[in-house]
Write a protein that holds these residues in place. Structure first.
Motif, PDB file in Angstrom:
ATOM      1  N   GLY A   1      26.174  67.015  27.063  1.00  0.00           N
ATOM      2  CA  GLY A   1      26.395  66.439  25.743  1.00  0.00           C
ATOM      3  C   GLY A   1      26.931  65.023  25.739  1.00  0.00           C
ATOM      4  N   VAL A   2      27.055  64.397  26.912  1.00  0.00           N
ATOM      5  CA  VAL A   2      27.610  63.045  26.991  1.00  0.00           C
ATOM      6  C   VAL A   2      26.513  62.075  27.433  1.00  0.00           C
ATOM      7  CG1 VAL A   2      29.363  61.556  28.042  1.00  0.00           C
ATOM      8  CG2 VAL A   2      29.878  63.962  27.568  1.00  0.00           C
ATOM      9  N   THR A   3      26.294  61.019  26.667  1.00  0.00           N
ATOM     10  CA  THR A   3      25.253  60.041  26.999  1.00  0.00           C
ATOM     11  C   THR A   3      25.788  58.628  27.203  1.00  0.00           C
ATOM     12  OG1 THR A   3      24.803  59.613  24.648  1.00  0.00           O
ATOM     13  CG2 THR A   3      23.509  61.349  25.718  1.00  0.00           C
ATOM     14  N   GLU A   4      26.997  58.329  26.724  1.00  0.00           N
ATOM     15  CA  GLU A   4      27.538  56.972  26.803  1.00  0.00           C
ATOM     16  C   GLU A   4      28.526  56.869  27.964  1.00  0.00           C
ATOM     17  OE1 GLU A   4      26.486  54.538  24.931  1.00  0.00           O
ATOM     18  OE2 GLU A   4      25.274  55.736  23.564  1.00  0.00           O
ATOM     19  N   TYR A   5      28.256  55.892  28.877  1.00  0.00           N
ATOM     20  CA  TYR A   5      29.093  55.722  30.063  1.00  0.00           C
ATOM     21  C   TYR A   5      29.424  54.249  30.280  1.00  0.00           C
ATOM     22  CZ  TYR A   5      28.007  60.564  31.189  1.00  0.00           C
ATOM     23  OH  TYR A   5      27.892  61.928  31.143  1.00  0.00           O
ATOM     24  N   GLN A   6      30.352  54.026  31.185  1.00  0.00           N
ATOM     25  CA  GLN A   6      30.717  52.666  31.603  1.00  0.00           C
ATOM     26  C   GLN A   6      30.751  52.590  33.122  1.00  0.00           C
ATOM     27  OE1 GLN A   6      34.582  51.910  29.900  1.00  0.00           O
ATOM     28  NE2 GLN A   6      33.714  50.955  28.071  1.00  0.00           N
ATOM     29  N   LEU A   7      30.206  51.500  33.652  1.00  0.00           N
ATOM     30  CA  LEU A   7      30.469  51.154  35.045  1.00  0.00           C
ATOM     31  C   LEU A   7      31.746  50.324  35.033  1.00  0.00           C
ATOM     32  CD1 LEU A   7      29.724  50.981  38.054  1.00  0.00           C
ATOM     33  CD2 LEU A   7      28.474  48.879  37.506  1.00  0.00           C
ATOM     34  N   GLN A   8      32.794  50.834  35.674  1.00  0.00           N
ATOM     35  CA  GLN A   8      34.089  50.159  35.682  1.00  0.00           C
ATOM     36  C   GLN A   8      34.344  49.545  37.053  1.00  0.00           C
ATOM     37  OE1 GLN A   8      37.126  52.887  34.312  1.00  0.00           O
ATOM     38  NE2 GLN A   8      36.217  53.006  32.266  1.00  0.00           N
ATOM     39  N   VAL A   9      34.833  48.310  37.060  1.00  0.00           N
ATOM     40  CA  VAL A   9      35.063  47.583  38.305  1.00  0.00           C
ATOM     41  C   VAL A   9      36.498  47.053  38.321  1.00  0.00           C
ATOM     42  CG1 VAL A   9      34.249  45.771  39.857  1.00  0.00           C
ATOM     43  CG2 VAL A   9      32.639  46.866  38.265  1.00  0.00           C
ATOM     44  N   ARG A  10      37.207  47.420  39.362  1.00  0.00           N
ATOM     45  CA  ARG A  10      38.559  46.879  39.587  1.00  0.00           C
ATOM     46  C   ARG A  10      38.475  45.904  40.753  1.00  0.00           C
ATOM     47  NH1 ARG A  10      41.859  50.061  36.506  1.00  0.00           N
ATOM     48  NH2 ARG A  10      40.991  52.117  36.001  1.00  0.00           N
ATOM     49  N   ILE A  11      38.949  44.702  40.521  1.00  0.00           N
ATOM     50  CA  ILE A  11      38.809  43.620  41.490  1.00  0.00           C
ATOM     51  C   ILE A  11      40.196  43.096  41.853  1.00  0.00           C
ATOM     52  CG2 ILE A  11      37.762  41.351  41.914  1.00  0.00           C
ATOM     53  CD1 ILE A  11      35.837  42.071  39.569  1.00  0.00           C
ATOM     54  N   GLU A  12      40.385  42.786  43.132  1.00  0.00           N
ATOM     55  CA  GLU A  12      41.655  42.232  43.589  1.00  0.00           C
ATOM     56  C   GLU A  12      41.386  41.032  44.494  1.00  0.00           C
ATOM     57  OE1 GLU A  12      45.777  43.537  45.908  1.00  0.00           O
ATOM     58  OE2 GLU A  12      44.327  45.065  45.248  1.00  0.00           O
ATOM     59  N   SER A  13      42.193  39.998  44.334  1.00  0.00           N
ATOM     60  CA  SER A  13      42.083  38.818  45.185  1.00  0.00           C
ATOM     61  C   SER A  13      43.436  38.131  45.266  1.00  0.00           C
ATOM     62  CB  SER A  13      41.046  37.834  44.616  1.00  0.00           C
ATOM     63  OG  SER A  13      40.974  36.678  45.409  1.00  0.00           O
ATOM     64  N   GLU A  14      43.958  38.074  46.484  1.00  0.00           N
ATOM     65  CA  GLU A  14      45.228  37.382  46.756  1.00  0.00           C
ATOM     66  C   GLU A  14      46.326  37.810  45.784  1.00  0.00           C
ATOM     67  OE1 GLU A  14      44.539  33.191  46.947  1.00  0.00           O
ATOM     68  OE2 GLU A  14      42.931  33.389  48.429  1.00  0.00           O
ATOM     69  N   GLY A  15      46.439  39.137  45.590  1.00  0.00           N
ATOM     70  CA  GLY A  15      47.512  39.679  44.769  1.00  0.00           C
ATOM     71  C   GLY A  15      47.219  39.714  43.282  1.00  0.00           C
ATOM     72  N   GLU A  16      46.122  39.110  42.845  1.00  0.00           N
ATOM     73  CA  GLU A  16      45.756  39.143  41.429  1.00  0.00           C
ATOM     74  C   GLU A  16      44.732  40.250  41.191  1.00  0.00           C
ATOM     75  OE1 GLU A  16      46.518  34.476  40.243  1.00  0.00           O
ATOM     76  OE2 GLU A  16      44.454  35.178  40.513  1.00  0.00           O
ATOM     77  N   ARG A  17      44.902  40.975  40.081  1.00  0.00           N
ATOM     78  CA  ARG A  17      44.029  42.102  39.786  1.00  0.00           C
ATOM     79  C   ARG A  17      43.282  41.852  38.472  1.00  0.00           C
ATOM     80  NH1 ARG A  17      48.568  44.239  42.214  1.00  0.00           N
ATOM     81  NH2 ARG A  17      48.145  45.703  43.941  1.00  0.00           N
ATOM     82  N   TYR A  18      42.015  42.313  38.460  1.00  0.00           N
ATOM     83  CA  TYR A  18      41.158  42.131  37.285  1.00  0.00           C
ATOM     84  C   TYR A  18      40.402  43.437  37.036  1.00  0.00           C
ATOM     85  CZ  TYR A  18      41.921  37.360  38.931  1.00  0.00           C
ATOM     86  OH  TYR A  18      42.486  36.203  39.392  1.00  0.00           O
ATOM     87  N   PHE A  19      40.002  43.620  35.780  1.00  0.00           N
ATOM     88  CA  PHE A  19      39.223  44.802  35.408  1.00  0.00           C
ATOM     89  C   PHE A  19      38.114  44.388  34.450  1.00  0.00           C
ATOM     90  CE2 PHE A  19      38.252  48.182  32.373  1.00  0.00           C
ATOM     91  CZ  PHE A  19      37.912  49.225  33.214  1.00  0.00           C
ATOM     92  N   ILE A  20      36.908  44.930  34.686  1.00  0.00           N
ATOM     93  CA  ILE A  20      35.777  44.646  33.810  1.00  0.00           C
ATOM     94  C   ILE A  20      34.876  45.888  33.791  1.00  0.00           C
ATOM     95  CG2 ILE A  20      34.299  43.642  35.615  1.00  0.00           C
ATOM     96  CD1 ILE A  20      33.396  41.579  33.499  1.00  0.00           C
ATOM     97  N   SER A  21      34.189  46.099  32.693  1.00  0.00           N
ATOM     98  CA  SER A  21      33.292  47.261  32.603  1.00  0.00           C
ATOM     99  C   SER A  21      32.059  46.881  31.789  1.00  0.00           C
ATOM    100  CB  SER A  21      34.008  48.452  31.946  1.00  0.00           C
ATOM    101  OG  SER A  21      34.361  48.147  30.599  1.00  0.00           O
TER     102      SER A  21
END
Length: 296
Positions: free
Chosen positions: A123-143
């Motif tokens: 019954g679920v059709t909507e999804y996200q590809l989630q990406v957690r990124i790290e570089s030199e102590g800094e963290r980012y998130f995008i989907s």
């Protein structure tokens, strides 16, 4: 107001020279309105609090609609004015509710990669590809969002194509897994130069099992483009409309490659023009509105 109504009347009159389900496409720019979907893409800025130039990260997928066992191709674009070289990324796929479809995993290449998609959750059709990124102590998130559902039908290819008076009829072999009312659309291209020729649509109720859906290109539309083929069908989209009590429309699976269609000499077509009395009446009505409307 008067000028706008005149433009609407002219545009409607031009379109009504051809069947609504067989419209010539005169340019690649005009083709954009007939494309079935836009690949999922997200681009976000990440400013830094200390005033240094910020980072921009973009995530794109090769499609928006997927089916079980499809391969999802993803790409990351990491823009940092400071030119850092060390990036680490971890990917996961989750439903909008947060339920995990593909657990988080590290990727060796942070620029692009592929994921093999499993069966979706019931019954679920909507999804996200989630990406957690790290570089030199800094963290980012995008989907990036996408749809995943079992195919309710599948188009296998061309069963036959032939001339019938002013029509080029193209029957597509279709396996229907879930009966219902289906909407089919596709774009017909010249197979040699890739130029768009005609946008096509069809709709009908289909029972479960093997059947065909027929797209019909009118000879007047083919002559308007001056294109005798051979052709290919691309940008094929098959949608089952939601029935009463169902939450959403569901996608059928298109063929994995362009569908070849034979061409026929333009002088062999029945030159009967397309006529739609109701469209003619609407055109006259619009013209009258344009002629007698007063500016507010």
């Amino acid at each position: 107001m008067k000028a706008e109504l005149a433009q609407i009347a002219q545009a409607y009159e031009a379109a009504s020279r051809y069947p609504s389900f067989s419209q010539p496409v005169f340019s690649k720019e005009a083709l954009e309105q007939f494309m079935p979907e836009t690949p999922s893409a997200v681009s976000l800025p990440f400013p830094r609090e200390d005033g240094r130039p910020g980072v921009r990260i973009s995530l794109s997928l090769d499609r928006y609609q997927y089916f079980p066992a499809d391969t999802l191709l993803w790409k990351l674009d990491l823009q940092d004015p400071e030119g850092r070289k060390s990036w680490q990324a971890r990917l996961s796929v989750r439903a909008l509710s947060g339920a995990v479809l593909i657990p988080e995993q590290a990727v060796a290449d942070v620029v692009q990669g592929v994921l093999s998609l499993p069966e979706p959750q019931p019954g679920v059709t909507e999804y996200q590809l989630q990406v957690r990124i790290e570089s030199e102590g800094e963290r980012y998130f995008i989907s990036a969002p996408f749809r995943l559902n079992p195919a309710v039908a599948r188009i296998n290819g061309l069963s036959w194509a032939h001339q019938d008076g002013p029509w080029l009829n193209m029957a597509l072999s279709t396996d229907v897994f879930l009966p219902g009312y289906y909407f089919l659309s596709a774009n017909l291209y010249n197979a040699m130069n890739g130029e768009p020729v005609v946008h096509l649509e069809a709709e009908q109720r289909l029972a479960a099992g093997s059947t065909t859906m027929t797209l019909k290109a009118h000879g007047s539309a083919l002559r308007a483009r001056g294109d005798a083929g051979p052709y290919v069908l691309k940008d094929i989209r098959l949608i089952r409309g939601a029935e009463e009590g169902e939450p959403e429309d569901l996608a059928g699976q298109p063929p994995g490659a362009p569908v070849p269609v034979p061409g026929f000499a333009l002088d062999t077509w029945d030159d009967t023009p397309w006529e739609d009395p109701e469209a003619a009446e609407r055109t006259e009505f619009l013209k009258k509105l344009a002629g007698f409307s007063q500016e507010p």
